[in-house]
Design a protein around this motif. Structure first.
Motif, PDB file in Angstrom:
ATOM      1  N   ASP A   1       0.839  -1.200   0.000  1.00 26.60           N
ATOM      2  CA  ASP A   1       0.000   0.000   0.000  1.00 26.60           C
ATOM      3  C   ASP A   1       0.871   1.245   0.000  1.00 26.60           C
TER       4      ASP A   1
ATOM      5  N   ASP B   1       7.671   0.339   5.923  1.00 26.81           N
ATOM      6  CA  ASP B   1       6.842   1.509   6.196  1.00 26.81           C
ATOM      7  C   ASP B   1       7.211   2.640   5.245  1.00 26.81           C
TER       8      ASP B   1
ATOM      9  N   GLY C   1       6.495   7.264   4.474  1.00 26.14           N
ATOM     10  CA  GLY C   1       5.950   8.527   4.941  1.00 26.14           C
ATOM     11  C   GLY C   1       6.479   9.686   4.125  1.00 26.14           C
TER      12      GLY C   1
ATOM     13  N   THR D   1       3.686  12.422   9.770  1.00 26.38           N
ATOM     14  CA  THR D   1       3.034  11.550  10.743  1.00 26.38           C
ATOM     15  C   THR D   1       3.510  11.771  12.178  1.00 26.38           C
TER      16      THR D   1
ATOM     17  N   GLN E   1       3.281  -5.489  10.703  1.00 23.95           N
ATOM     18  CA  GLN E   1       2.772  -4.226  10.191  1.00 23.95           C
ATOM     19  C   GLN E   1       1.863  -3.502  11.187  1.00 23.95           C
TER      20      GLN E   1
ATOM     21  N   PRO F   1       2.533   1.575  13.081  1.00 21.54           N
ATOM     22  CA  PRO F   1       1.949   2.912  13.221  1.00 21.54           C
ATOM     23  C   PRO F   1       2.179   3.577  14.574  1.00 21.54           C
TER      24      PRO F   1
ATOM     25  N   TRP G   1       5.657   5.305  14.087  1.00 17.45           N
ATOM     26  CA  TRP G   1       4.921   6.503  13.700  1.00 17.45           C
ATOM     27  C   TRP G   1       5.104   6.840  12.228  1.00 17.45           C
TER      28      TRP G   1
ATOM     29  N   TYR H   1       3.477   5.312   8.117  1.00 19.01           N
ATOM     30  CA  TYR H   1       2.441   4.504   7.495  1.00 19.01           C
ATOM     31  C   TYR H   1       3.002   3.111   7.238  1.00 19.01           C
TER      32      TYR H   1
ATOM     33  N   THR I   1      -1.310  -2.045   4.900  1.00 19.98           N
ATOM     34  CA  THR I   1      -2.238  -1.612   5.937  1.00 19.98           C
ATOM     35  C   THR I   1      -2.752  -2.806   6.731  1.00 19.98           C
TER      36      THR I   1
ATOM     37  N   LEU J   1      -5.537   2.142  10.302  1.00 22.48           N
ATOM     38  CA  LEU J   1      -4.669   3.071  11.020  1.00 22.48           C
ATOM     39  C   LEU J   1      -5.373   3.592  12.264  1.00 22.48           C
TER      40      LEU J   1
ATOM     41  N   PHE K   1      -3.922   9.587  13.049  1.00 26.54           N
ATOM     42  CA  PHE K   1      -3.111   9.582  11.839  1.00 26.54           C
ATOM     43  C   PHE K   1      -3.829  10.370  10.749  1.00 26.54           C
TER      44      PHE K   1
ATOM     45  N   PRO L   1      -2.745  10.404   4.209  1.00 28.95           N
ATOM     46  CA  PRO L   1      -1.566  10.781   3.420  1.00 28.95           C
ATOM     47  C   PRO L   1      -1.901  11.920   2.455  1.00 28.95           C
TER      48      PRO L   1
END
Length: 332
Positions: free
Chosen positions: A107, A127, A129, A221, A275, A279, A283, A285, A289, A294, A298, A301
């Motif tokens: 994702d 992850d 961000g 984030t 995973q 989050p 901290w 994404y 998912t 989430l 948060f 995006p």
């Protein structure tokens, strides 16, 4: 006879410990901290692997690659977790990493191809961000909305060194990708805003929280930590219209003596068990998912058209030029 039984028991216990395989993962310092993902990841993986997971903090993200390059085939590491899309080309060129041989749907936004696909054959994502400058909204009512506005202000900022830190390198490439040949002018204008340049993210963010600067280079984030963990709404990320994207990855070293365990860990990294930890500990994404989604706090995006990214293969040449510009501007 009693003593012989005790001795036999001790020998059996020692043998069992000796036979427990150990997987050593080099990662960045904040990952292995008490408040980072490390403790939960270690516990969750050890429940399934019949092994010991040895997480070793080795500086910030960019420092990881420098360390394994220095150690070469003699490295104790089996896996390196904490490189990013700006370091993967250099990592592959080192010849120290082998292909993971796995297929995964993610994702993670992909500006260079079809969404959901992951084409890197050496590294898997865990992850992602967007870089941003974080500030205290109780002290700064109107934050700058661009690098130009930041440079024109008298705000004090803390950033990280691009030679040792992935956020620092991300900032370097963000400025270069956005301003091109005008990047040196931006750095010259920003030079008097910079309070200090830290080796890694943790030091920089700590200085900001201690009130040593008005803003700190971090992530969009980052405010989620304060909202979720501290019920503190006072931290915000300044919106610059477009933000440079980071994807953090892990890869297996070619010289590992635990290849099957390394593969098992990389596979585990893409599961919900791993995973779901990301989050509210790292901290960022998650790359995939988790089933629970989430957590509240948060922010969604930013839109894909607001994302900036340099293709990983193009980074090494651009980095060298951008680094020289950065060093020249900050040395004046």
């Amino acid at each position: 006879m009693k003593y012989l039984s005790i001795a036999a028991g001790l020998f059996a216990a020692t043998t069992a410990v000796a036979e427990t395989p150990v997987l050593t993962v080099y990662t960045y310092d904040s990952f292995v901290s008490d408040w980072g993902p490390g403790p939960a990841v270690k516990a969750a993986f050890e429940e399934t692997c019949g092994c010991e997971l040895n997480l070793v903090g080795a500086g910030d993200g960019a420092a990881l690659l420098a360390r394994v390059k220095l150690e070469g085939a003699r490295s104790d590491a089996d896996v390196v977790l904490g490189l990013d899309n700006n370091l993967t080309a250099a990592a592959v060129a080192s010849g120290l990493f082998q292909e993971h041989g796995q297929t995964v749907t993610v994702d993670v936004p992909n500006p260079f191809g079809e969404a959901g696909t992951w084409s890197d054959t050496h590294f898997l994502p865990y992850d992602w961000g967007y870089f941003a400058f974080v500030y205290d909204n109780t002290k700064l009512a109107t934050p700058p909305a661009s690098f130009d506005e930041l440079a024109a202000s008298d705000l004090k900022i803390v950033i990280q060194d691009p030679r040792s830190s992935t956020p620092g390198l991300g900032l370097l490439l963000w400025v270069k990708e956005q301003y091109g040949t005008d990047a040196p002018k931006i750095w010259e204008a920003l030079a008097d805003n910079i309070v200090t340049v830290t080796k890694g993210w943790s030091e920089a963010y700590g200085l900001f929280l201690e009130g040593e600067a008005d803003m700190v280079l971090s992530y969009t984030t980052s405010p989620a930590y304060h909202i979720v963990a501290e019920e503190d709404q006072s931290k915000s990320a300044a919106a610059f219209g477009s933000h440079y994207m980071q994807v953090e990855v892990a890869g297996k070293l070619a010289a590992t003596d635990q290849p099957e365990l390394a593969d098992q860990f990389l596979t585990f990294m893409t599961t919900d068990a791993f995973q779901s930890i990301i989050p509210t500990t790292n901290w960022m994404y998650p790359a995939i998912t988790p089933a629970g989604g989430l957590p509240e706090g948060f922010a969604a995006p930013i839109a894909p058209e607001q994302a900036r990214l340099i293709a990983p293969a193009d980074v090494p040449a651009i980095r060298d030029e951008a680094l020289a510009e950065w060093q020249a501007a900050l040395s004046q």
